[in-house]
Scaffold this motif. Structure first.
Motif, PDB file in Angstrom:
ATOM      1  N   ILE A 155       0.823  -1.207   0.000  1.00  0.00           N
ATOM      2  CA  ILE A 155       0.000   0.000   0.000  1.00  0.00           C
ATOM      3  C   ILE A 155       0.859   1.260   0.000  1.00  0.00           C
ATOM      4  O   ILE A 155       0.408   2.322  -0.460  1.00  0.00           O
ATOM      5  CB  ILE A 155      -1.021   0.007   1.153  1.00  0.00           C
ATOM      6  N   GLU A 156       2.103   1.173   0.490  1.00  0.00           N
ATOM      7  CA  GLU A 156       3.016   2.301   0.348  1.00  0.00           C
ATOM      8  C   GLU A 156       3.284   2.557  -1.135  1.00  0.00           C
ATOM      9  O   GLU A 156       3.300   3.713  -1.595  1.00  0.00           O
ATOM     10  CB  GLU A 156       4.321   2.027   1.082  1.00  0.00           C
ATOM     11  N   ALA A 157       3.508   1.485  -1.892  1.00  0.00           N
ATOM     12  CA  ALA A 157       3.740   1.627  -3.327  1.00  0.00           C
ATOM     13  C   ALA A 157       2.506   2.193  -4.027  1.00  0.00           C
ATOM     14  O   ALA A 157       2.602   3.136  -4.827  1.00  0.00           O
ATOM     15  CB  ALA A 157       4.115   0.268  -3.930  1.00  0.00           C
ATOM     16  N   MET A 158       1.344   1.632  -3.730  1.00  0.00           N
ATOM     17  CA  MET A 158       0.114   2.101  -4.367  1.00  0.00           C
ATOM     18  C   MET A 158      -0.134   3.580  -4.089  1.00  0.00           C
ATOM     19  O   MET A 158      -0.625   4.315  -4.949  1.00  0.00           O
ATOM     20  CB  MET A 158      -1.077   1.275  -3.877  1.00  0.00           C
ATOM     21  N   ALA A 159       0.205   4.026  -2.879  1.00  0.00           N
ATOM     22  CA  ALA A 159       0.008   5.435  -2.530  1.00  0.00           C
ATOM     23  C   ALA A 159       0.836   6.343  -3.430  1.00  0.00           C
ATOM     24  O   ALA A 159       0.486   7.510  -3.628  1.00  0.00           O
ATOM     25  CB  ALA A 159       0.367   5.665  -1.067  1.00  0.00           C
ATOM     26  N   CYS A 160       1.936   5.813  -3.993  1.00  0.00           N
ATOM     27  CA  CYS A 160       2.774   6.572  -4.924  1.00  0.00           C
ATOM     28  C   CYS A 160       2.358   6.354  -6.378  1.00  0.00           C
ATOM     29  O   CYS A 160       2.969   6.925  -7.286  1.00  0.00           O
ATOM     30  CB  CYS A 160       4.233   6.155  -4.769  1.00  0.00           C
ATOM     31  N   GLY A 161       1.348   5.503  -6.582  1.00  0.00           N
ATOM     32  CA  GLY A 161       0.928   5.179  -7.938  1.00  0.00           C
ATOM     33  C   GLY A 161       1.697   4.037  -8.557  1.00  0.00           C
ATOM     34  O   GLY A 161       1.656   3.824  -9.773  1.00  0.00           O
ATOM     35  N   VAL A 162       2.405   3.274  -7.736  1.00  0.00           N
ATOM     36  CA  VAL A 162       3.256   2.185  -8.228  1.00  0.00           C
ATOM     37  C   VAL A 162       2.498   0.861  -8.204  1.00  0.00           C
ATOM     38  O   VAL A 162       2.046   0.431  -7.134  1.00  0.00           O
ATOM     39  CB  VAL A 162       4.536   2.071  -7.372  1.00  0.00           C
ATOM     40  N   PRO A 163       2.332   0.188  -9.339  1.00  0.00           N
ATOM     41  CA  PRO A 163       1.695  -1.135  -9.351  1.00  0.00           C
ATOM     42  C   PRO A 163       2.510  -2.148  -8.565  1.00  0.00           C
ATOM     43  O   PRO A 163       3.730  -2.016  -8.441  1.00  0.00           O
ATOM     44  CB  PRO A 163       1.663  -1.514 -10.842  1.00  0.00           C
ATOM     45  N   VAL A 164       1.836  -3.179  -8.044  1.00  0.00           N
ATOM     46  CA  VAL A 164       2.491  -4.200  -7.239  1.00  0.00           C
ATOM     47  C   VAL A 164       2.400  -5.547  -7.931  1.00  0.00           C
ATOM     48  O   VAL A 164       1.309  -5.984  -8.315  1.00  0.00           O
ATOM     49  CB  VAL A 164       1.861  -4.292  -5.840  1.00  0.00           C
ATOM     50  N   ILE A 165       3.529  -6.188  -8.087  1.00  0.00           N
ATOM     51  CA  ILE A 165       3.592  -7.542  -8.639  1.00  0.00           C
ATOM     52  C   ILE A 165       4.018  -8.468  -7.510  1.00  0.00           C
ATOM     53  O   ILE A 165       5.101  -8.312  -6.947  1.00  0.00           O
ATOM     54  CB  ILE A 165       4.596  -7.624  -9.802  1.00  0.00           C
ATOM     55  N   SER A 166       3.155  -9.409  -7.163  1.00  0.00           N
ATOM     56  CA  SER A 166       3.430 -10.250  -5.994  1.00  0.00           C
ATOM     57  C   SER A 166       3.071 -11.696  -6.249  1.00  0.00           C
ATOM     58  O   SER A 166       2.167 -12.009  -7.036  1.00  0.00           O
ATOM     59  CB  SER A 166       2.619  -9.741  -4.796  1.00  0.00           C
ATOM     60  N   TYR A 167       3.772 -12.585  -5.547  1.00  0.00           N
ATOM     61  CA  TYR A 167       3.327 -13.971  -5.495  1.00  0.00           C
ATOM     62  C   TYR A 167       1.946 -14.015  -4.837  1.00  0.00           C
ATOM     63  O   TYR A 167       1.678 -13.266  -3.891  1.00  0.00           O
ATOM     64  CB  TYR A 167       4.306 -14.816  -4.681  1.00  0.00           C
ATOM     65  N   ALA A 168       1.095 -14.880  -5.332  1.00  0.00           N
ATOM     66  CA  ALA A 168      -0.270 -15.012  -4.800  1.00  0.00           C
ATOM     67  C   ALA A 168      -0.230 -15.845  -3.526  1.00  0.00           C
ATOM     68  O   ALA A 168      -0.610 -17.019  -3.497  1.00  0.00           O
ATOM     69  CB  ALA A 168      -1.176 -15.661  -5.843  1.00  0.00           C
ATOM     70  N   ARG A 169       0.237 -15.198  -2.475  1.00  0.00           N
ATOM     71  CA  ARG A 169       0.437 -15.897  -1.206  1.00  0.00           C
ATOM     72  C   ARG A 169       0.213 -14.907  -0.061  1.00  0.00           C
ATOM     73  O   ARG A 169       0.899 -13.908   0.047  1.00  0.00           O
ATOM     74  CB  ARG A 169       1.860 -16.466  -1.163  1.00  0.00           C
ATOM     75  N   GLY A 170      -0.811 -15.163   0.761  1.00  0.00           N
ATOM     76  CA  GLY A 170      -1.039 -14.337   1.934  1.00  0.00           C
ATOM     77  C   GLY A 170      -1.704 -13.012   1.639  1.00  0.00           C
ATOM     78  O   GLY A 170      -2.490 -12.856   0.699  1.00  0.00           O
ATOM     79  N   GLY A 171      -1.346 -12.004   2.458  1.00  0.00           N
ATOM     80  CA  GLY A 171      -1.997 -10.704   2.430  1.00  0.00           C
ATOM     81  C   GLY A 171      -2.106 -10.027   1.079  1.00  0.00           C
ATOM     82  O   GLY A 171      -3.149  -9.435   0.770  1.00  0.00           O
ATOM     83  N   PRO A 172      -1.060 -10.063   0.238  1.00  0.00           N
ATOM     84  CA  PRO A 172      -1.169  -9.388  -1.057  1.00  0.00           C
ATOM     85  C   PRO A 172      -2.352  -9.849  -1.906  1.00  0.00           C
ATOM     86  O   PRO A 172      -2.855  -9.079  -2.725  1.00  0.00           O
ATOM     87  CB  PRO A 172       0.168  -9.731  -1.730  1.00  0.00           C
ATOM     88  N   THR A 173      -2.811 -11.084  -1.697  1.00  0.00           N
ATOM     89  CA  THR A 173      -3.960 -11.560  -2.478  1.00  0.00           C
ATOM     90  C   THR A 173      -5.234 -10.797  -2.130  1.00  0.00           C
ATOM     91  O   THR A 173      -6.187 -10.785  -2.908  1.00  0.00           O
ATOM     92  CB  THR A 173      -4.202 -13.064  -2.250  1.00  0.00           C
ATOM     93  N   GLU A 174      -5.257 -10.155  -0.959  1.00  0.00           N
ATOM     94  CA  GLU A 174      -6.421  -9.382  -0.541  1.00  0.00           C
ATOM     95  C   GLU A 174      -6.252  -7.890  -0.806  1.00  0.00           C
ATOM     96  O   GLU A 174      -7.162  -7.107  -0.545  1.00  0.00           O
ATOM     97  CB  GLU A 174      -6.694  -9.625   0.951  1.00  0.00           C
ATOM     98  N   ILE A 175      -5.107  -7.512  -1.324  1.00  0.00           N
ATOM     99  CA  ILE A 175      -4.820  -6.104  -1.598  1.00  0.00           C
ATOM    100  C   ILE A 175      -4.852  -5.803  -3.092  1.00  0.00           C
ATOM    101  O   ILE A 175      -5.536  -4.873  -3.542  1.00  0.00           O
ATOM    102  CB  ILE A 175      -3.434  -5.715  -1.026  1.00  0.00           C
ATOM    103  N   ILE A 176      -4.116  -6.574  -3.851  1.00  0.00           N
ATOM    104  CA  ILE A 176      -3.914  -6.288  -5.277  1.00  0.00           C
ATOM    105  C   ILE A 176      -5.154  -6.634  -6.099  1.00  0.00           C
ATOM    106  O   ILE A 176      -5.717  -7.724  -5.974  1.00  0.00           O
ATOM    107  CB  ILE A 176      -2.703  -7.081  -5.802  1.00  0.00           C
TER     108      ILE A 176
END
Length: 354
Positions: free
Chosen positions: A273-294
């Motif tokens: 969410i720090e990245a998103m606040a700057c307008g930066v897309p997030v690329i993450s493994y689909a594991r844990g918390g990021p699956t509920e954010i991205i």
């Protein structure tokens, strides 16, 4: 007005980065609760830094981080441990507060819960790490229902008491992160530099795409970091150190995307969410918390866990993302006001039930 006593993580001073994302969560929540007119005092290890908030510094030896140990490790309490000293202080002053909020992911605070007359809210910052800690947390969930909070449902589901957890998410101070519409040709990786964060996968993806990688974070495992440098001698890497929130916000936005490569169940992923606040897309493994954010294809990409090829494909698809959508999601879902509403409601329920 609530009188709140926050007890910090015992693995390092606040501001050191050793506590990971929970340091940012504690500071943001303390700031927001204080803004709402509540009295907030934070108890933390010596040498902690926390501007604008009443801070009580406690001496003692630091605790070993849970994520560096095995699941069957016995309970360990170092001589003159800062964790025990912090909780001894809390016990002495507890009658001055309406609620104690525990941010330590450790066995001792849960065990001590039964000996306090002031109610305790336990905010858990990681998924299941050890058998002994799981056991004592489960006991607290049964004897003090409603007093355990977590970031995400994914994190909660690593515990047997998942259905009793309060899902609280996280937030950032949006004023500290400036939107950047036109980034430089570089990628970002932010986090503790330790094996469970799998920085090497981010490096491999950057090498495969030919895009330089900027790295921010505390080097928690020096041998691990040196092994990455040895294995990728020609990689275009820039280690930028561990920065303050303001400094990170000023630099992160210049990157095309943030790579998240957790080997474990990430409880949330504040860096997302720090990245998103700057307008930066997030690329993450689909594991844990990021699956509920991205939001897939809108604010980033979720790729199969541990597949560097998936990271590469996502990097090559970044032009599909409108960076404005990233900032909008941060504003709508992860503001300090939203965080304050969730925690304030939880605190009220605990205090009224006591």
């Amino acid at each position: 007005m609530l009188r709140l006593l926050f007890l910090s993580t015992p693995v390092g001073p606040l501001g050191s980065g050793l506590g990971g994302g929970v340091e940012l969560t504690l500071y943001n929540l303390a700031e927001e609760m204080q803004r709402r007119g509540h009295e907030v005092v934070v108890v933390a290890p010596s040498h902690s830094l926390l501007s604008g908030i009443n801070l009580v510094k406690i001496t003692g030896n630091l605790q070993i981080p849970a994520q560096t140990q095995t699941r069957d490790v016995p309970i360990s309490l170092p001589e003159n441990g800062v964790l025990a000293n912090m909780w001894e202080y809390a016990h002495t002053v507890q009658t001055q507060y309406d609620l104690i909020v525990n941010f330590a992911f450790d066995w001792l605070p849960f065990y001590l819960t039964r000996f306090f007359s002031t109610p305790i809210a336990h905010f858990i910052s990681m998924g299941s790490m050890s058998l002994a800690l799981d056991h004592i947390m489960n006991q607290v969930a049964e004897t003090h229902p409603g007093t355990i909070g977590v970031y995400t449902r994914s994190q909660a589901e690593t515990f047997a008491f998942a259905d009793t957890c309060e899902i609280l998410s996280s937030a950032v101070d949006l004023s500290l992160y400036q939107f950047c519409a036109q980034p430089d040709n570089c990628l970002a990786w932010v986090g503790r530099i330790a094996p469970e964060k799998a920085l090497e996968d981010g490096v491999a993806a950057a090498v495969a795409t030919g895009i330089p990688l900027k790295i921010w974070g505390k080097i928690q495992d020096e041998d691990y970091w040196q092994s990455i440098l040895s294995n990728y001698p020609g990689a275009s890497l820039e280690y930028c150190g561990f920065l303050s929130t303001e400094a990170l916000g000023a630099s992160l936005g210049r990157c095309r995307a943030l790579l998240m490569t957790p080997r474990w169940i990430e409880a949330f992923g504040n860096v997302a969410i720090e990245a998103m606040a700057c307008g930066v897309p997030v690329i993450s493994y689909a594991r844990g918390g990021p699956t509920e954010i991205i939001r897939q294809g809108e604010t980033g990409f979720l790729v199969p866990p541990d597949q560097v090829s998936g990271l590469v494909t996502a990097i090559e698809s970044l032009d599909q993302i409108d960076r404005c959508n990233c900032r909008l999601q941060a504003e709508r879902e992860y503001s300090l006001e939203a965080l304050g509403d969730r925690f304030e409601s939880w605190f009220d329920k605990i205090i009224k039930k006591d």
